[in-house]
Design a protein around this motif. Sequence first.
Motif: not given
Lengths: 548, 400
Positions: A27, A378, A424-425, B1-4, B7, B67, B124, B313, B397
């Motif tokens: 990130d 998704r 994904g989370e 692990m990405t945790v948004t 929300e 969001e 970005k 997808n 990347r």
Amino acid sequence: MTTETGRGAKGDILLTMRGLKIEGQADDQWHVIVHDIDLDLRRGEVLGLIGESGAGKSTIGIAAMGFARPGCRITGGSIVFDGIDLRAASEEEKRKLRGARIAYVAQSAAASFNPAHKLIDQYTEMPVQHGVMRKAEAEAEAKVLYRRLQLPEPETIGFRYPHQVSGGQLQRAMTAMAMSCRPDLIVFDEPTTALDVTTQIEVLAAIKDVVREFNTAAIYITHDLAVVAQMADRIMVLQYGHLVEEGIAREMIAAPKEDYTRRLLAVRSFRKQGQAEIDRDKPLLRVENLSASYGGTVMVLKNVSMEIHKARTVAVVGESGSGKSTLARAITGLLPPLEGRVFYGGEEMPPALKQRTPEQLRRMQMIYQMPDTALNPRQRVRDIIGRPLEFYLGMRGLDREERVRELLTMIELEPDEFIHRLPGELSGGQMQRVCIARALAAEPELIICDEVTSALDQLVAEEILKLLQRLQDELQVSYMFITHDLATVRAISDEIVVMLQGEIVEQGTKDEVLSPPHHEYTELLLSSVPEMDPDWLDNLLAKRAAAS
Amino acid sequence: MTVTTMEGALPARPSPWASRISVAAVYLFVVVLFLQIVRDDTLAAILGLLLIHGYSVIVLLYWRNLERSAAGDKAIVTLTLVYMLLAVLFWDRFSALPWSTFFGLFVVQAVALLAVRFWKNLRKAPPTAWFGMVVVLFYVMIAATAPIVAPFTETEIVGAEYEPWGGQFLLGTDNLGRDWLTRLIYGARNTIGIAFVTTCLAFLIGGLGGFLSAALGGWVDQILGRAVDVLMAIPSLIFALLLLSIFTNYSVFGLKIHPMVLLVVIIAVLDSTRVFRLARAVGMNIVVMDYVEVARLRGEGLWWVITREVMPNAMPPLVAEFGLRFCFVFLFLSALSFLGLGIQPPTADWGSMVRDNATLITFGDITPLLPAGAIALLTVGVNFVVDWFLHQTSGLRDDH
């Protein structure tokens, strides 16, 4: 820091790391993934690095070559290999070391070989490139090593392409390639994780033999404590990039000091308690003389018959290619069988998926090996679990929402936190839990679990097994548990079906199958499961040699 | 692990009064404009008001599920207010063309909503992508408000033939004495509009066909695949010319097909073959995933599998392809117009504008190259945006 070494005390210090610190990017931020690791390795010594995924073991292994993966950077500490400071060395100096003095064996040999070139050409590339040998010499040398690593037809196997040899053979060819310049140090990164137990034995034996023979130092990376116990003189246990415990292999296995190590050691000790009474005349699922093939003439399933009873777990065991997953596909109707019949709750099921009614489909659910491909990336958890409720049970709106929350609680995930997440989370274990909840949502009587724990870390896998067991006790579901891991079988099964090349070679209750006398193949499978005893591999090989 | 954590808690809105006042202002603006359109027609007024409210409800629903942040809210409100301020300042022009004013407002709000929705990614974006987005936005705004921005009307003959730059006619006049700048602005609206509609249609046909092919396989796949092969075997420009000349005098149920409709349908069908190929290839990779098998095992129908499992997808590569395809359609359309078979006069169109005034080039006047330049700039802009989008979604990347 221990300076004492086991039987590897054969020389001076070869590799030293002090205060190694590595950061990884996620990130758009840099996070420390390896914290202040000190490491010493002497010539001829095998060091085991063990930990779950994310422990930083591969990152340290690669750092031993002075390299950091894309997206990672070494930010602190020193890496000294035989007097050369790898952090200060130029790319050119490091390039000369790699391959010639430090070699790397990756987890997936199939992905590491170039499929367009013959094995022997890839073998000779490195010594010729480094100017150690001429091509003809290198080829002769390769054949010697192939023989040493017990590859079949060592004279000619090198002239095959990677896809023409088996996975275990490829991994040994990879090891031979790493040995080609007689390096001082080889980094083995999970070399047997992708292999079947019976193949794993061969590779382990071969690696152990050549490392000892050439007095090569090795860093052996794995998540399986039983495997590392066979290979390593010394073990470092890692967790989240921190060193948890370090010590001589035998001592650590006998008397682990840290709680985390103890948990890793105890991971295979879970056992199912008690079992449901069964009514012999009324099996939940009866499979009669099933045969199936994938469109060709080769039969993948040959005349398979089995039964599953209410609230019981039947483990289907076999190597890859034994037809165990095909059996599941034939039962669910994904692959309509050529011959044979499937009875479910006394009623004959139509062979093909399309002919079955939603009600028939609802009663039999499936959970997959890879939770990340089994969940639509998704869709949110709410919709993933909610859809079967809507589809089979006609639940909508608040009813549905409430039931999804109930199911999440049942699989030990906090509803408020997880209900609106995307796959994904979630972590691997959490994803597998969501898959379980999705299967449960349909209120099935039978759940087919296809290698559900093999993609997970051991501690996480154990949690999943415990969860499945608790659900069985509460909801009286039956499981058909497909696996190649006998430790899982011991833990969870009531009955066992052993498969080999599409046929059932042995079936019966757990006690019948696991206690002698065994079928020859069951015996081979059982004896191939690594045990914590550091002498297990040597003893086993001695026993097998004596028998033949 | 990405945790948004997006929300978890929505950040505080800007002060409720500010938003209430701006909402009221927008509402007032819309109603006044609307009354300009309908004037005395009561029935149209009622219908129109209902329409406006329906649209508002849709926007508000989307807005609620978005969001977003306080800054995003402010951005949307500010952009809308700026547009309204412009409208009030130039009220004469704007009120005379209420439909275009509406359309402009719609575009401004849509752009603002999208920008807020994707702000995390936009922040970005590299300079090239920003350049591309600014170019595309500029074109879209011009196209949306063409009648307001343009000094004259589209087909009006306002002066002598081939008048030079400057004075009353900023870019001179064309071969019939029409204002160049006006034609250029209307050309944006016509060419971009038709290219957009055509691309959408091509994606509808090709995308649906491709996903069907991937999901069903077997003989459906064979038939669709071979049909597409046949279409692709003939060079598209020649094929299009052929089809256009065959169908120009063709009639369905005694009704002659409008030449514009014919043009759109023919180009869409020819272009849908490429979309079909891509959608099929992407779809093939998705239908073998375990989650599609899970859906089939559950007994889901074809429609669910395609719309819920495969389509979401497959979106990233398809959206990128949409950008590229749009450029190709756009160029194709201009090429056809240049040959005289595309958008028919007197409608302004960049391709035919180049052809009609090509004689000027021999006199060393670069004016006919302006539409060509406009085409080139838009193509470059769209490609920059698409490149960036592809880069984002493919997870590439920027190491080494």
